[in-house]
Design an enzyme around this catalytic site. Structure first.
Site, PDB file in Angstrom:
ATOM      1  N   LEU A  47      45.288  39.746  86.545  1.00 51.20           N
ATOM      2  CA  LEU A  47      43.850  39.699  86.815  1.00 51.20           C
ATOM      3  C   LEU A  47      43.019  39.706  85.533  1.00 51.20           C
ATOM      4  O   LEU A  47      42.067  38.940  85.398  1.00 51.20           O
ATOM      5  CB  LEU A  47      43.454  40.929  87.652  1.00 51.20           C
ATOM      6  CG  LEU A  47      43.739  40.847  89.145  1.00 51.20           C
ATOM      7  CD1 LEU A  47      43.607  42.235  89.765  1.00 51.20           C
ATOM      8  CD2 LEU A  47      42.777  39.879  89.818  1.00 51.20           C
ATOM      9  N   ASN A  74      40.110  47.262  83.782  1.00 52.22           N
ATOM     10  CA  ASN A  74      41.138  46.618  84.601  1.00 52.22           C
ATOM     11  C   ASN A  74      42.533  47.139  84.287  1.00 52.22           C
ATOM     12  O   ASN A  74      43.446  47.027  85.102  1.00 52.22           O
ATOM     13  CB  ASN A  74      41.051  45.096  84.363  1.00 52.22           C
ATOM     14  CG  ASN A  74      42.224  44.357  84.952  1.00 52.22           C
ATOM     15  OD1 ASN A  74      42.338  44.240  86.162  1.00 52.22           O
ATOM     16  ND2 ASN A  74      43.127  43.895  84.094  1.00 52.22           N
ATOM     17  N   TYR A 112      48.807  57.130  92.002  1.00 54.90           N
ATOM     18  CA  TYR A 112      47.988  55.926  91.833  1.00 54.90           C
ATOM     19  C   TYR A 112      46.803  55.936  92.810  1.00 54.90           C
ATOM     20  O   TYR A 112      45.657  55.667  92.440  1.00 54.90           O
ATOM     21  CB  TYR A 112      48.910  54.724  92.067  1.00 54.90           C
ATOM     22  CG  TYR A 112      48.281  53.369  91.981  1.00 54.90           C
ATOM     23  CD1 TYR A 112      47.908  52.816  90.760  1.00 54.90           C
ATOM     24  CD2 TYR A 112      48.090  52.606  93.132  1.00 54.90           C
ATOM     25  CE1 TYR A 112      47.361  51.542  90.691  1.00 54.90           C
ATOM     26  CE2 TYR A 112      47.544  51.337  93.074  1.00 54.90           C
ATOM     27  CZ  TYR A 112      47.171  50.809  91.856  1.00 54.90           C
ATOM     28  OH  TYR A 112      46.634  49.551  91.794  1.00 54.90           O
ATOM     29  N   ALA A 127      45.336  58.489  94.185  1.00 53.85           N
ATOM     30  CA  ALA A 127      44.352  59.508  93.797  1.00 53.85           C
ATOM     31  C   ALA A 127      43.489  58.999  92.649  1.00 53.85           C
ATOM     32  O   ALA A 127      42.259  59.136  92.659  1.00 53.85           O
ATOM     33  CB  ALA A 127      45.069  60.792  93.396  1.00 53.85           C
ATOM     34  N   ALA A 128      44.123  58.370  91.652  1.00 57.94           N
ATOM     35  CA  ALA A 128      43.356  57.861  90.507  1.00 57.94           C
ATOM     36  C   ALA A 128      42.408  56.754  90.959  1.00 57.94           C
ATOM     37  O   ALA A 128      41.254  56.689  90.540  1.00 57.94           O
ATOM     38  CB  ALA A 128      44.317  57.336  89.443  1.00 57.94           C
ATOM     39  N   LYS A 129      42.907  55.875  91.876  1.00 58.23           N
ATOM     40  CA  LYS A 129      42.099  54.740  92.313  1.00 58.23           C
ATOM     41  C   LYS A 129      40.893  55.189  93.123  1.00 58.23           C
ATOM     42  O   LYS A 129      39.826  54.576  93.055  1.00 58.23           O
ATOM     43  CB  LYS A 129      42.958  53.762  93.122  1.00 58.23           C
ATOM     44  CG  LYS A 129      43.898  52.931  92.241  1.00 58.23           C
ATOM     45  CD  LYS A 129      43.121  52.216  91.158  1.00 58.23           C
ATOM     46  CE  LYS A 129      43.860  51.163  90.401  1.00 58.23           C
ATOM     47  NZ  LYS A 129      43.125  50.713  89.193  1.00 58.23           N
ATOM     48  N   SER A 143      50.326  39.977  90.376  1.00 59.14           N
ATOM     49  CA  SER A 143      50.252  40.409  88.983  1.00 59.14           C
ATOM     50  C   SER A 143      51.553  41.121  88.639  1.00 59.14           C
ATOM     51  O   SER A 143      52.415  41.308  89.486  1.00 59.14           O
ATOM     52  CB  SER A 143      49.069  41.367  88.803  1.00 59.14           C
ATOM     53  OG  SER A 143      49.396  42.600  89.403  1.00 59.14           O
ATOM     54  N   HIS A 176      34.358  55.589 140.029  1.00 59.70           N
ATOM     55  CA  HIS A 176      32.896  55.652 140.047  1.00 59.70           C
ATOM     56  C   HIS A 176      32.483  55.782 141.514  1.00 59.70           C
ATOM     57  O   HIS A 176      32.799  54.915 142.330  1.00 59.70           O
ATOM     58  CB  HIS A 176      32.328  54.379 139.433  1.00 59.70           C
ATOM     59  CG  HIS A 176      30.984  54.556 138.854  1.00 59.70           C
ATOM     60  ND1 HIS A 176      30.544  53.846 137.782  1.00 59.70           N
ATOM     61  CD2 HIS A 176      29.956  55.388 139.186  1.00 59.70           C
ATOM     62  CE1 HIS A 176      29.312  54.217 137.478  1.00 59.70           C
ATOM     63  NE2 HIS A 176      28.937  55.152 138.328  1.00 59.70           N
TER      64      HIS A 176
HETATM   65  C1  HDC Z   1      32.554  59.450 132.534  1.00 60.39           C
HETATM   66  C2  HDC Z   1      31.961  58.488 133.396  1.00 60.39           C
HETATM   67  C3  HDC Z   1      31.854  58.771 134.875  1.00 60.39           C
HETATM   68  C4  HDC Z   1      32.014  57.613 135.717  1.00 60.39           C
HETATM   69  C5  HDC Z   1      33.057  56.714 135.131  1.00 60.39           C
HETATM   70  C6  HDC Z   1      33.437  55.562 135.935  1.00 60.39           C
HETATM   71  C7  HDC Z   1      34.443  54.842 135.143  1.00 60.39           C
HETATM   72  C8  HDC Z   1      34.773  53.481 135.688  1.00 60.39           C
HETATM   73  O1  HDC Z   1      35.567  52.820 134.719  1.00 60.39           O
HETATM   74  C9  HDC Z   1      35.533  53.671 136.995  1.00 60.39           C
HETATM   75  C10 HDC Z   1      35.256  52.625 137.986  1.00 60.39           C
HETATM   76  O2  HDC Z   1      34.442  51.773 137.835  1.00 60.39           O
HETATM   77  S1  HDC Z   1      36.143  52.699 139.444  1.00 60.39           S
HETATM   78  C11 HDC Z   1      35.672  51.296 140.386  1.00 60.39           C
HETATM   79  C12 HDC Z   1      34.508  51.526 141.291  1.00 60.39           C
HETATM   80  N1  HDC Z   1      34.701  52.540 142.260  1.00 60.39           N
HETATM   81  C13 HDC Z   1      35.543  52.408 143.313  1.00 60.39           C
HETATM   82  O3  HDC Z   1      36.198  51.412 143.454  1.00 60.39           O
HETATM   83  C14 HDC Z   1      35.587  53.538 144.293  1.00 60.39           C
HETATM   84  C15 HDC Z   1      35.485  53.024 145.667  1.00 60.39           C
HETATM   85  N2  HDC Z   1      35.452  54.114 146.601  1.00 60.39           N
HETATM   86  C16 HDC Z   1      36.559  54.630 147.176  1.00 60.39           C
HETATM   87  O4  HDC Z   1      37.635  54.105 146.973  1.00 60.39           O
HETATM   88  C17 HDC Z   1      36.408  55.799 148.077  1.00 60.39           C
HETATM   89  O5  HDC Z   1      35.052  55.895 148.492  1.00 60.39           O
HETATM   90  C18 HDC Z   1      36.794  57.166 147.454  1.00 60.39           C
HETATM   91  C19 HDC Z   1      38.253  57.098 146.989  1.00 60.39           C
HETATM   92  C20 HDC Z   1      35.892  57.437 146.254  1.00 60.39           C
HETATM   93  C21 HDC Z   1      36.634  58.258 148.462  1.00 60.39           C
HETATM   94  O6  HDC Z   1      37.392  57.934 149.566  1.00 60.39           O
HETATM   95  P1  HDC Z   1      38.097  59.077 150.459  1.00 60.39           P
HETATM   96  O7  HDC Z   1      38.874  59.966 149.598  1.00 60.39           O
HETATM   97  O8  HDC Z   1      38.771  58.383 151.570  1.00 60.39           O
HETATM   98  O9  HDC Z   1      36.860  59.882 150.937  1.00 60.39           O
HETATM   99  P2  HDC Z   1      36.213  59.909 152.385  1.00 60.39           P
HETATM  100  O10 HDC Z   1      37.181  60.513 153.343  1.00 60.39           O
HETATM  101  O11 HDC Z   1      35.617  58.564 152.696  1.00 60.39           O
HETATM  102  O12 HDC Z   1      35.018  60.908 152.136  1.00 60.39           O
HETATM  103  C22 HDC Z   1      35.279  62.256 151.753  1.00 60.39           C
HETATM  104  C23 HDC Z   1      34.016  62.844 151.170  1.00 60.39           C
HETATM  105  O13 HDC Z   1      33.698  62.213 149.942  1.00 60.39           O
HETATM  106  C24 HDC Z   1      32.434  61.571 150.008  1.00 60.39           C
HETATM  107  N3  HDC Z   1      32.558  60.276 149.335  1.00 60.39           N
HETATM  108  C25 HDC Z   1      33.265  59.239 149.762  1.00 60.39           C
HETATM  109  N4  HDC Z   1      33.138  58.207 148.919  1.00 60.39           N
HETATM  110  C26 HDC Z   1      32.308  58.622 147.929  1.00 60.39           C
HETATM  111  C27 HDC Z   1      31.783  58.001 146.820  1.00 60.39           C
HETATM  112  N5  HDC Z   1      32.042  56.727 146.518  1.00 60.39           N
HETATM  113  N6  HDC Z   1      30.946  58.708 146.018  1.00 60.39           N
HETATM  114  C28 HDC Z   1      30.631  59.995 146.331  1.00 60.39           C
HETATM  115  N7  HDC Z   1      31.105  60.635 147.422  1.00 60.39           N
HETATM  116  C29 HDC Z   1      31.949  59.954 148.209  1.00 60.39           C
HETATM  117  C30 HDC Z   1      32.150  61.394 151.467  1.00 60.39           C
HETATM  118  O14 HDC Z   1      30.774  61.338 151.728  1.00 60.39           O
HETATM  119  C31 HDC Z   1      32.820  62.609 152.057  1.00 60.39           C
HETATM  120  O15 HDC Z   1      32.004  63.732 151.862  1.00 60.39           O
HETATM  121  P3  HDC Z   1      31.201  64.375 153.073  1.00 60.39           P
HETATM  122  O16 HDC Z   1      32.216  64.609 154.140  1.00 60.39           O
HETATM  123  O17 HDC Z   1      30.600  65.607 152.511  1.00 60.39           O
HETATM  124  O18 HDC Z   1      30.194  63.337 153.464  1.00 60.39           O
END
Ligand code: HDC
Length: 715
Positions: free
Chosen positions: A20, A98, A163, A165-167, A197, A386
């Site tokens: 170099l 260098n 080397y 550490a020196a660099k 080199s 979710h």
């Molecule tokens: C850190 C960040 C936080 C968020 C991060 C998210 C990250 C993402 O990468 C993740 C995603 O995008 S996942 C994809 C999207 N979501 C899904 O596909 C879920 C779809 N839902 C299900 O499968 C079911 O509703 C299920 C499985 C959710 C529930 O079904 P079951 O177990 O059969 O429940 P069920 O018997 O119908 O009901 C029981 C009680 O739960 C309540 N409930 C049902 N679905 C709900 C839901 N989706 N959200 C909130 N509560 C719910 C019911 O109301 C029931 O309660 P209660 O008897 O008191 O009414």
């Protein structure tokens, strides 16, 4: 722009007998500089001494018409090297440190001598030459210094502890010299070369070695040393005809305590560790003042008691993030009115409303609160689905910049089959104005039965859809790569892309993000009920009922009740509802306005019939255009005409009054039926099916129009 020359400048290059250093010396010599070619003539381990290496380079420069002298001093005697420049040319302007040697040994085998020798040449040598040149540079108000570092220093390398550490030491040395020299026009930069080199010939693979020509790096060093170059205090990496700048970045970090009177426990550190080490908002700081300034800001907020248990997450976004999100939820050039979501130079460039859930998602993902939210259990990402989402807009949202979010868990419900964790996330602008409220319900599968309450008060409730057939249905197909594209907006949960992770979470294959399905639904809703203007959306709530598989077709059914649009999303292939209990509240409904605003808007707010037909036109302007024609829409009262509007399908326009010229088709409906329609007691499609909505005139046009109305009536 002319050539960059060094006429009148004196350049000292250490270790210039080969590699170099030789390439630098030759280049400077060819550009008019007087060059001091320093080389002790030692081997790469710092052994031996000979004058031939430096002499050969001096000869080469002279043969090419340049001016050069040899210097055989060790850089440890830096003042002697600089003296050679002064004795021969009366000045010195550029110093390129260098020279270097290697004494590679694994750390356990490094002797004191291996350590000291390497440090003596690289670090002490660069210090000594610079120490001698610096006062001269200062006096003349000009100087350019290069320190040579290495990726070994920046990243470490097996067998090179001494080397490395020196660099890295040279990086620190250069940073301070850059600060101290700046006011006298003395610049000091670091080059991180990877070159063929003497030091690397039996270390690098032969095919790479062949491409690492020193001549490809020399111009980068020469440019850094030119009087026109303003770079100072930078680390520039270069190899194989490429150059780039390296910087040290720092994470946004986390306060480890909430009050100035608190201490910090080891557990506090553990609990904040994810946030401490999250690099999602990492930034480079320009100076030590900036670094301590950031600490002072943290202290100030501790003192003023502003820090609650809520951490602030910074979401940094650009127009590109808005576009990537829109593409992730299916925005497409197929729909000309969606150009504004995917093209930053469109005059109405906007983000889809659901984009503003992204700051909240990032805040939740970087926080460790969810992990320990359920008493006695640790929540893992693989269990989380979710469950529900709410978003509400309280102020005008920016289209790029920074948003600051605070998240807090407000309720954890025991749903038996799982736990529902309700989190509120508030998002602010840089001035501290609250712009967005999000609420997320995370459903943690299999984490129920922990003895908690099943019902709560904090989750914003879903709303049942009206008990009638939908007013409008729109469909759109997701692609097989939908989740692969959507995840680039920030939710990189492997559940959506990694088949093994999907199985771990209990699915046959990766599922689509709930928010992606929501984004599709709201995009269609904005098209149908907000004239494509996302700022009409005030709030939105949705529950994710069942997963969607990328590639499936989504149908969104809509029901309008004033400014609230209820909607339900289903997968067409399986006829399964995937989003339910959902609605959007609009600031006002734009559906009644003409599609093309060159025509003044009639006051049609309560006109359900019109809404229905305009929905058809708006939902698919291309289809409407292909039907073509201009037709008249008439309301009759006691058998007499009472009101009329014109629909120009060809130009996708709707306006009050009769068309200019003869309408090709006329739709007629009796006033009493119209009233029933307006009150929602008679559905437009049912009116058509029952013959209460009559089509006369151009039967061809009517025939073309009819399937649209009928198709909708079937849903
Ligand atoms: C850190 C960040 C936080 C968020 C991060 C998210 C990250 C993402 O990468 C993740 C995603 O995008 S996942 C994809 C999207 N979501 C899904 O596909 C879920 C779809 N839902 C299900 O499968 C079911 O509703 C299920 C499985 C959710 C529930 O079904 P079951 O177990 O059969 O429940 P069920 O018997 O119908 O009901 C029981 C009680 O739960 C309540 N409930 C049902 N679905 C709900 C839901 N989706 N959200 C909130 N509560 C719910 C019911 O109301 C029931 O309660 P209660 O008897 O008191 O009414």
């Amino acid at each position: 722009m002319g050539d960059l020359r060094f006429d009148g400048r004196v350049v000292v290059v250490t270790g210039a007998g080969a590699g170099l250093g030789r390439a630098y010396a030759l280049l400077f010599g060819s550009r008019g500089a007087k060059v001091v070619v320093n080389d002790l003539g030692g081997g790469r381990h710092g052994d031996g001494k000979s004058s031939s290496a430096a002499d050969a380079v001096v000869e080469e420069i002279k043969r090419n018409g340049g001016t050069a002298v040899a210097d055989y001093n060790s850089v440890v005697d830096g003042e002697k090297v600089i003296k050679t420049a002064l004795d021969n040319f009366g000045r010195v302007d550029v110093l390129i440190n260098n020279a270097g040697i290697l004494r590679d040994k694994s750390f356990a085998r490094i002797s004191d001598q291996d350590w000291d020798l390497v440090h003596a040449v690289h670090l002490k040598g660069s210090f000594k030459t610079t120490q001698a040149a610096f006062p001269i540079f200062k006096k003349q108000g000009y100087g350019r210094i290069i320190m040579t570092s290495s990726n070994s220093g920046l990243y470490g390398n097996f067998g090179q502890a001494n080397y490395s550490a020196a660099k890295m030491g040279l990086v620190g040395l250069a940073s301070t010299i850059a600060i101290e020299g700046a006011k006298n026009n003395i610049h000091c930069n670091v080059i991180v070369p990877t070159a063929a080199s003497r030091l690397t010939e039996d270390i690098l693979p032969p095919d790479l070695y062949a491409e690492l020509k020193p001549e490809l790096i020399a111009p980068v060093v020469a440019y850094l040393c030119h009087e026109s170059c303003t770079e100072n205090g930078s680390i520039i990496e270069s190899a194989a005809g490429w150059a780039g700048k390296c910087q040290i970045i720092r994470s946004n970090g986390s306060l480890l305590r909430t009050k100035i009177t608190d201490g910090v426990s080891v557990e506090n550190v553990r609990d904040k560790w994810q946030k401490v080490t999250s690099m999602s908002n990492a930034e480079h700081l320009d100076s030590i003042q900036e670094a301590t300034g950031a600490l002072m800001t943290s202290l100030d907020s501790l003192r003023s008691g502003e820090v609650k248990d809520e951490e602030v997450d910074v979401y940094n976004f650009t127009q590109k993030d808005i576009i990537l999100y829109a593409l992730g939820v299916g925005a497409s050039l197929k729909n000309p009115n969606e150009l504004k979501f995917i093209y930053e130079n469109d005059e109405d460039f906007s983000a889809l409303p659901t984009f503003y859930i992204m700051p909240a998602m990032q805040a939740m993902f970087t926080s460790s609160k969810l992990e320990s939210a359920i008493p006695g259990k640790t929540v893992s990402l693989a269990q989380i689905l979710h469950g529900e989402q709410y978003i509400e807009f309280l102020g005008e949202v920016p289209k790029e910049g920074k948003l600051f979010s605070k998240n807090s868990i407000v309720e954890v419900l025991d749903k038996g089959s799982g736990a529902a964790i309700v989190q509120n996330i508030e998002t602010f602008d840089e001035q501290g104005n609250l712009l967005i409220r999000n609420q997320t319900v995370a459903f943690v599968v299999g984490a129920g039965n922990f003895g908690g309450s099943r019902t709560g008060t904090k989750a914003i409730p879903c709303q049942s859809k009206p008990p009638r057939v939908p007013d409008l249905s729109l469909t759109d197909k997701t692609t097989i790569d939908q989740a692969a594209l959507y995840r680039l907006s920030g939710d990189t949960n492997p559940l959506h892309i990694d088949p093994n992770m999907a199985v771990v979470a209990g699915f046959k294959q990766p599922i689509l993000h709930g928010l992606c399905t929501l984004g599709f639904s709201i995009r269609l809703l904005v098209r149908a009920y907000a004239g494509g203007d996302p700022s009409f959306v005030k709030a939105c709530k949705a529950r994710f009922m069942k997963p969607v598989i990328p590639g499936q077709t989504l149908r969104v059914d809509f029901w309008r009740e004033g400014s609230r649009i209820h909607f339900e999303t289903s997968v067409v292939e399986t006829n399964t509802v995937v989003i339910g209990g959902a609605y959007v509240d609009l600031n006002s409904v734009k559906v009644m306005e003409p599609i093309n605003n060159s025509v003044s808007a009639p006051a049609l707010e309560s006109d359900a019939v019109f809404q229905f037909i305009i929905d058809q036109v708006k939902a698919d302007p291309n289809k409407a255009k292909s039907i073509g024609g201009v037709f008249l829409y008439k309301i009759t009262k006691n058998g007499k005409e009472a009101k009329q509007w014109t629909m120009d399908l060809k130009n996708a326009k709707v306006y009050e009054g009769a068309p200019e010229g003869k309408p090709s088709t006329t739709l007629t409906i009796a006033d009493e039926d119209f009233m029933l329609l307006a009150q929602g007691k008679l559905q437009p499609q049912a009116a058509f099916m029952k013959g209460k909505l009559k089509i006369t005139g151009n039967i061809m046009l009517a025939q073309k129009l009819a399937p649209i109305l009928k198709a909708n009536a079937k849903l």
